[in-house]
Design an enzyme around this catalytic site. Structure first.
Site, PDB file in Angstrom:
ATOM      1  N   CYS A 207      43.359  46.524  38.177  1.00 12.36           N
ATOM      2  CA  CYS A 207      43.863  45.323  39.258  1.00 12.36           C
ATOM      3  C   CYS A 207      44.481  45.735  39.787  1.00 12.36           C
ATOM      4  O   CYS A 207      45.207  45.760  40.204  1.00 12.36           O
ATOM      5  CB  CYS A 207      43.875  44.180  38.916  1.00 12.36           C
ATOM      6  SG  CYS A 207      42.268  43.715  38.311  1.00 12.36           S
TER       7      CYS A 207
ATOM      8  N   HIS B 260      50.763  38.377  42.632  1.00 14.92           N
ATOM      9  CA  HIS B 260      49.576  38.263  41.756  1.00 14.92           C
ATOM     10  C   HIS B 260      48.467  37.186  41.915  1.00 14.92           C
ATOM     11  O   HIS B 260      47.572  36.874  42.266  1.00 14.92           O
ATOM     12  CB  HIS B 260      49.887  39.570  40.613  1.00 14.92           C
ATOM     13  CG  HIS B 260      48.725  39.778  40.196  1.00 14.92           C
ATOM     14  ND1 HIS B 260      47.518  40.285  40.906  1.00 14.92           N
ATOM     15  CD2 HIS B 260      47.565  39.407  38.930  1.00 14.92           C
ATOM     16  CE1 HIS B 260      46.227  40.958  39.798  1.00 14.92           C
ATOM     17  NE2 HIS B 260      47.041  40.211  38.999  1.00 14.92           N
TER      18      HIS B 260
ATOM     19  N   HIS C  64      39.752  37.566  44.458  1.00 13.76           N
ATOM     20  CA  HIS C  64      40.760  38.900  43.685  1.00 13.76           C
ATOM     21  C   HIS C  64      39.837  39.823  43.752  1.00 13.76           C
ATOM     22  O   HIS C  64      38.528  39.941  43.464  1.00 13.76           O
ATOM     23  CB  HIS C  64      41.125  38.087  42.852  1.00 13.76           C
ATOM     24  CG  HIS C  64      41.767  39.032  41.022  1.00 13.76           C
ATOM     25  ND1 HIS C  64      42.183  40.574  42.001  1.00 13.76           N
ATOM     26  CD2 HIS C  64      41.553  38.803  40.114  1.00 13.76           C
ATOM     27  CE1 HIS C  64      42.937  41.130  40.453  1.00 13.76           C
ATOM     28  NE2 HIS C  64      42.711  40.118  39.892  1.00 13.76           N
TER      29      HIS C  64
END
Length: 378
Positions: A136, A270, A307
């Site tokens: 990520c 995030h 995400h």
């Protein structure tokens, strides 16, 4: 050349999300404040923890989507064939799950870097291309190298791209790990949050020095003023509970930008909607920003677009640039009430009007990797 001339600016942007193709579609979805999650139609998801994700129904080919956003970013930046031929490509992307099913001998002949090289060739960019697959933070790491090359005078411009389309392999993996939100909502920093949801994200930017952009009359869309990368070395899939790695990344980004916590007017967090991540990120923000954290608006737009794994840093850079341009901070969707571990000034209910000069964009990944960006108005 002065330090100001070497400032890294974004002159081209291409993006695809579950809201559609292009920055206008992305901004319309963010401004509406409604999450893009819906039942997955790309594969049968009825046996998993949830069937929800944020997908663009007609986005089926990641390589085709990457080519589109790279071409759009280069065109928006006004790059002709000569400029493209001198610009290297840095690519953050998800590995093709089909490759892992091939015999080992065949896998070795199908390097993921080949897809980046082909993308560079198809768009007239300079090779060899470099590929980042570090989960990520892949896109954010690629952006950091691109910005460092420009700021250090090694390149006049760099094209950075990243992409992930929701696939069954990762869907099954996160479901098995009980990380997907079973109620079909990603509730970042909220009481009762139960996990993340995946989302499509593909994007590309052209980075160049302010002097190079000015010399050819290109209009900057924003400034990558500072960046920081730091590790936790705490746990393979959980962040340090005190947010130490993320805090170091934030401090490094501020130092590189020559700014203080008081200069930050927005944080694009995030914020995965998982209990451990959101609490640790809150701790990191409090550690790095000190008392200023209580007056800085925060939202995780993963609560809207999902995400995007390896592409998260790119999609969320686009979100942050658009928020600065429009003077509107996207909502932290799915919020049900305060959590004692997540005491932040969250943008809830609806988008908030504000005109910050500088914003933070944060990402974290398995293995304890953390990245922070200071993104500034042009």
């Amino acid at each position: 050349m002065s330090a100001g001339d070497r400032e890294v600016v974004v002159t081209g942007l291409g993006v695809t999300s579950a809201f559609g193709r292009g920055e206008d579609a992305l901004w319309a979805g963010l401004a509406a404040g409604r999450a893009a999650f819906a039942p997955v139609t790309r594969f049968a998801a009825d046996r998993y923890r949830t069937d929800a994700a944020a997908t663009l129904p007609d986005a089926a080919d990641l390589d085709a989507e990457l080519a589109r956003v790279v071409d759009h970013a280069c065109a928006q930046a006004g790059l002709g064939a000569p400029e493209r031929s001198r610009a290297p490509l840095l690519l953050g992307r998800h590995a093709d799950p089909a490759v892992a099913r091939r015999p080992l001998a065949a896998q070795g002949k199908t390097a993921i870097s080949d897809t980046a090289a082909e993308l560079a060739r198809s768009q007239g960019l300079r090779g060899p291309a470099r590929t980042y697959t570090n989960a990520c933070v892949a896109a954010a790491t690629a952006l950091a190298e691109g910005a460092a090359r420009v700021r250090g005078g090694l390149e006049e411009r760099v094209v950075v791209a990243a992409g992930y389309l929701v696939d069954e392999d990762n869907f099954a993996l996160f479901s098995a790990g009980r990380a997907l939100a079973p109620d079909g909502a990603l509730r970042s920093f909220s009481a009762g949050r139960r996990g993340l949801l995946l989302g499509d994200g593909v994007g590309a930017v052209v980075l160049e020095s302010r002097a190079t952009a000015a010399a050819r009359g290109a209009r900057p869309l924003g400034v990558l003023a500072g960046w920081g990368l730091a590790g936790d070395a705490h746990h393979v899939c959980q962040p340090h509970p005190g947010g130490r790695g993320m805090a170091r990344a934030i401090t490094a980004a501020l130092d590189k930008a020559g700014l203080t916590p008081a200069d930050i007017g927005y944080v694009n967090a995030h914020g995965t909607g998982t209990p451990h991540n959101d609490a640790a990120e809150t701790a990191a923000l409090r550690r790095a920003l000190g008392d200023d954290v209580d007056r800085v608006p925060v939202s995780s737009t993963k609560s809207l677009h999902g995400h995007a794994l390896e592409a998260s840093g790119m999609l969320e850079l686009a979100v942050t640039l658009l928020a600065l341009r429009h003077g509107t901070l996207p909502v932290n969707a799915g919020y049900r009430g305060p959590d004692d571990d997540c005491r932040l000034d969250l943008v809830v209910g609806e988008p908030r009007r504000a005109e910050p000069r500088h914003a933070l964009s944060l990402n974290a990944a398995f293995g304890g990797a953390n990245t922070a960006w200071v993104v500034s108005a042009p």
